[in-house]
Motif scaffolding. Structure first.
Motif, PDB file in Angstrom:
ATOM      1  N   ASP A  31       0.861  -0.888  -0.013  1.00 55.98           N
ATOM      2  CA  ASP A  31      -0.053  -0.067   0.068  1.00 55.98           C
ATOM      3  C   ASP A  31       0.732   1.256  -0.009  1.00 55.98           C
ATOM      4  N   SER A  32       2.165   1.104   0.742  1.00 56.46           N
ATOM      5  CA  SER A  32       2.765   2.507   0.872  1.00 56.46           C
ATOM      6  C   SER A  32       3.684   2.777  -0.397  1.00 56.46           C
ATOM      7  N   LYS A  33       4.069   1.684  -0.875  1.00 54.73           N
ATOM      8  CA  LYS A  33       4.823   1.659  -2.062  1.00 54.73           C
ATOM      9  C   LYS A  33       3.995   2.243  -3.120  1.00 54.73           C
ATOM     10  N   ARG A  37       4.121   5.032  -5.870  1.00 50.29           N
ATOM     11  CA  ARG A  37       4.104   4.920  -7.240  1.00 50.29           C
ATOM     12  C   ARG A  37       2.923   5.620  -8.061  1.00 50.29           C
ATOM     13  N   CYS A  38       1.785   5.628  -7.320  1.00 56.53           N
ATOM     14  CA  CYS A  38       0.671   6.210  -8.104  1.00 56.53           C
ATOM     15  C   CYS A  38       0.393   7.624  -7.808  1.00 56.53           C
ATOM     16  N   ALA A  39       1.250   8.311  -7.091  1.00 58.68           N
ATOM     17  CA  ALA A  39       0.997   9.737  -6.523  1.00 58.68           C
ATOM     18  C   ALA A  39       0.847  10.638  -7.533  1.00 58.68           C
ATOM     19  N   LYS A  40       1.318  10.506  -8.854  1.00 53.03           N
ATOM     20  CA  LYS A  40       1.009  11.443  -9.811  1.00 53.03           C
ATOM     21  C   LYS A  40       0.043  10.904 -11.169  1.00 53.03           C
ATOM     22  N   ALA A  41      -0.402   9.875 -10.901  1.00 52.52           N
ATOM     23  CA  ALA A  41      -1.321   9.142 -11.638  1.00 52.52           C
ATOM     24  C   ALA A  41      -2.734   9.832 -12.084  1.00 52.52           C
ATOM     25  N   CYS A  47      -4.518   2.824 -10.965  1.00 51.28           N
ATOM     26  CA  CYS A  47      -3.426   2.618 -10.759  1.00 51.28           C
ATOM     27  C   CYS A  47      -2.908   1.897  -9.239  1.00 51.28           C
ATOM     28  N   LEU A  48      -3.576   2.304  -8.415  1.00 50.60           N
ATOM     29  CA  LEU A  48      -3.368   1.587  -6.940  1.00 50.60           C
ATOM     30  C   LEU A  48      -3.928   0.352  -6.954  1.00 50.60           C
ATOM     31  N   LYS A  49      -4.782  -0.027  -7.910  1.00 48.27           N
ATOM     32  CA  LYS A  49      -5.464  -1.493  -7.764  1.00 48.27           C
ATOM     33  C   LYS A  49      -4.407  -2.479  -8.566  1.00 48.27           C
ATOM     34  N   PHE A  50      -4.036  -2.094  -9.820  1.00 46.66           N
ATOM     35  CA  PHE A  50      -2.942  -2.969 -10.430  1.00 46.66           C
ATOM     36  C   PHE A  50      -1.726  -2.921  -9.898  1.00 46.66           C
ATOM     37  N   CYS A  51      -1.290  -1.880  -9.336  1.00 44.28           N
ATOM     38  CA  CYS A  51       0.191  -1.790  -8.624  1.00 44.28           C
ATOM     39  C   CYS A  51      -0.037  -2.693  -7.554  1.00 44.28           C
ATOM     40  N   GLY A  52      -1.387  -2.881  -6.667  1.00 46.23           N
ATOM     41  CA  GLY A  52      -1.396  -3.728  -5.545  1.00 46.23           C
ATOM     42  C   GLY A  52      -1.356  -5.228  -6.083  1.00 46.23           C
ATOM     43  N   ILE A  53      -1.805  -5.411  -7.138  1.00 42.53           N
ATOM     44  CA  ILE A  53      -2.018  -6.830  -7.730  1.00 42.53           C
ATOM     45  C   ILE A  53      -0.462  -7.294  -7.906  1.00 42.53           C
ATOM     46  N   CYS A  54       0.350  -6.111  -8.648  1.00 38.36           N
ATOM     47  CA  CYS A  54       1.505  -6.614  -9.134  1.00 38.36           C
ATOM     48  C   CYS A  54       2.451  -6.718  -7.836  1.00 38.36           C
ATOM     49  N   CYS A  55       2.532  -5.932  -6.903  1.00 39.66           N
ATOM     50  CA  CYS A  55       3.200  -6.063  -5.785  1.00 39.66           C
ATOM     51  C   CYS A  55       2.926  -7.234  -5.078  1.00 39.66           C
ATOM     52  N   GLU A  56       1.661  -7.573  -4.813  1.00 39.33           N
ATOM     53  CA  GLU A  56       1.587  -8.951  -3.994  1.00 39.33           C
ATOM     54  C   GLU A  56       2.146 -10.143  -5.008  1.00 39.33           C
ATOM     55  N   LYS A  57       2.271 -10.232  -5.960  1.00 34.64           N
ATOM     56  CA  LYS A  57       2.671 -11.322  -6.833  1.00 34.64           C
ATOM     57  C   LYS A  57       4.030 -11.241  -6.946  1.00 34.64           C
ATOM     58  N   CYS A  58       4.671 -10.119  -7.139  1.00 36.06           N
ATOM     59  CA  CYS A  58       5.984  -9.835  -7.302  1.00 36.06           C
ATOM     60  C   CYS A  58       6.998  -9.690  -6.309  1.00 36.06           C
ATOM     61  N   LYS A  59       6.265  -8.826  -5.051  1.00 40.70           N
ATOM     62  CA  LYS A  59       6.986  -8.756  -3.766  1.00 40.70           C
ATOM     63  C   LYS A  59       7.968  -7.427  -3.877  1.00 40.70           C
ATOM     64  N   CYS A  60       7.539  -6.699  -4.870  1.00 38.33           N
ATOM     65  CA  CYS A  60       8.496  -5.340  -5.342  1.00 38.33           C
ATOM     66  C   CYS A  60       7.726  -4.499  -6.109  1.00 38.33           C
ATOM     67  N   GLY A  83      -1.526  -8.152 -24.118  1.00 35.68           N
ATOM     68  CA  GLY A  83      -0.174  -7.965 -24.107  1.00 35.68           C
ATOM     69  C   GLY A  83       0.484  -6.835 -23.779  1.00 35.68           C
ATOM     70  N   LYS A  84      -0.123  -5.710 -23.177  1.00 36.18           N
ATOM     71  CA  LYS A  84       0.195  -4.707 -22.724  1.00 36.18           C
ATOM     72  C   LYS A  84       0.643  -4.798 -21.264  1.00 36.18           C
ATOM     73  N   ASP A  85       1.559  -3.505 -21.075  1.00 33.45           N
ATOM     74  CA  ASP A  85       2.070  -3.803 -19.345  1.00 33.45           C
ATOM     75  C   ASP A  85       0.882  -3.984 -18.505  1.00 33.45           C
ATOM     76  N   LYS A  86       0.834  -4.700 -17.441  1.00 31.25           N
ATOM     77  CA  LYS A  86      -0.374  -5.128 -16.510  1.00 31.25           C
ATOM     78  C   LYS A  86      -0.013  -3.828 -15.311  1.00 31.25           C
ATOM     79  N   CYS A  87       1.410  -3.674 -15.061  1.00 29.08           N
ATOM     80  CA  CYS A  87       1.726  -2.915 -13.849  1.00 29.08           C
ATOM     81  C   CYS A  87       2.198  -1.421 -14.299  1.00 29.08           C
ATOM     82  N   PRO A  88       1.547  -0.582 -13.500  1.00 25.23           N
ATOM     83  CA  PRO A  88       1.938   1.080 -13.697  1.00 25.23           C
ATOM     84  C   PRO A  88       3.225   1.182 -13.652  1.00 25.23           C
TER      85      PRO A  88
END
Length: 88
Positions: A31-33, A37-41, A47-60, A83-88
Motif C-alpha cells: 500500500d505504501s509503495k 508509485r501512483c502519486a501522480k497518476a 493505478c493503486l489497484k493494479f500496482c497492488g496486484i503486481c506488488c502482491e505477486k512480485c513482492k516489489c 499483451g500490454k504492461d499490467k503494472c503501472p
C-alpha cells in the motif's frame, strides 16, 4: 483429553494470528509503495489497484512514479490479456 485439545487449539490460534500479522505487514508495504508509485497518476484508483496486484505477486515495486521497471523484472514482465504492461 480436554487439556490436550485445549492446548492444541491455543497453539493453533497463536500461530494463525502470527501468520495474519505477517500477511498484513506485506499488504501495508504494498500500500505504501503503490501510494508513492501512483502519486501522480491520472486515474489513481486504477493505478493503486493494479500496482497492488503486481506488488502482491512480485513482492516489489519500482521506485519513483514512472519508469525504473528494471529494478523489478517480475513487475516489468507482467502483461495483461492484450499483451500490454499490467503494472503501472
Amino acid at each position: 483429553m480436554k487439556v490436550v485439545f485445549a492446548s492444541v487449539l491455543l497453539v493453533c490460534l497463536v500461530l494463525s494470528s502470527s501468520f495474519l500479522e505477517i500477511s498484513m505487514a506485506g499488504s501495508d508495504l504494498c500500500d505504501s509503495k503503490c501510494g508513492q508509485r501512483c502519486a501522480k497518476a491520472g486515474v489513481k484508483d486504477r493505478c493503486l489497484k493494479f500496482c497492488g496486484i503486481c506488488c502482491e505477486k512480485c513482492k516489489c515495486v519500482p521506485s519513483g512514479t514512472y519508469g525504473n521497471k528494471h529494478e523489478c523484472p517480475c513487475y516489468r514482465d507482467l502483461k495483461n490479456s492484450k499483451g500490454k504492461d499490467k503494472c503501472p
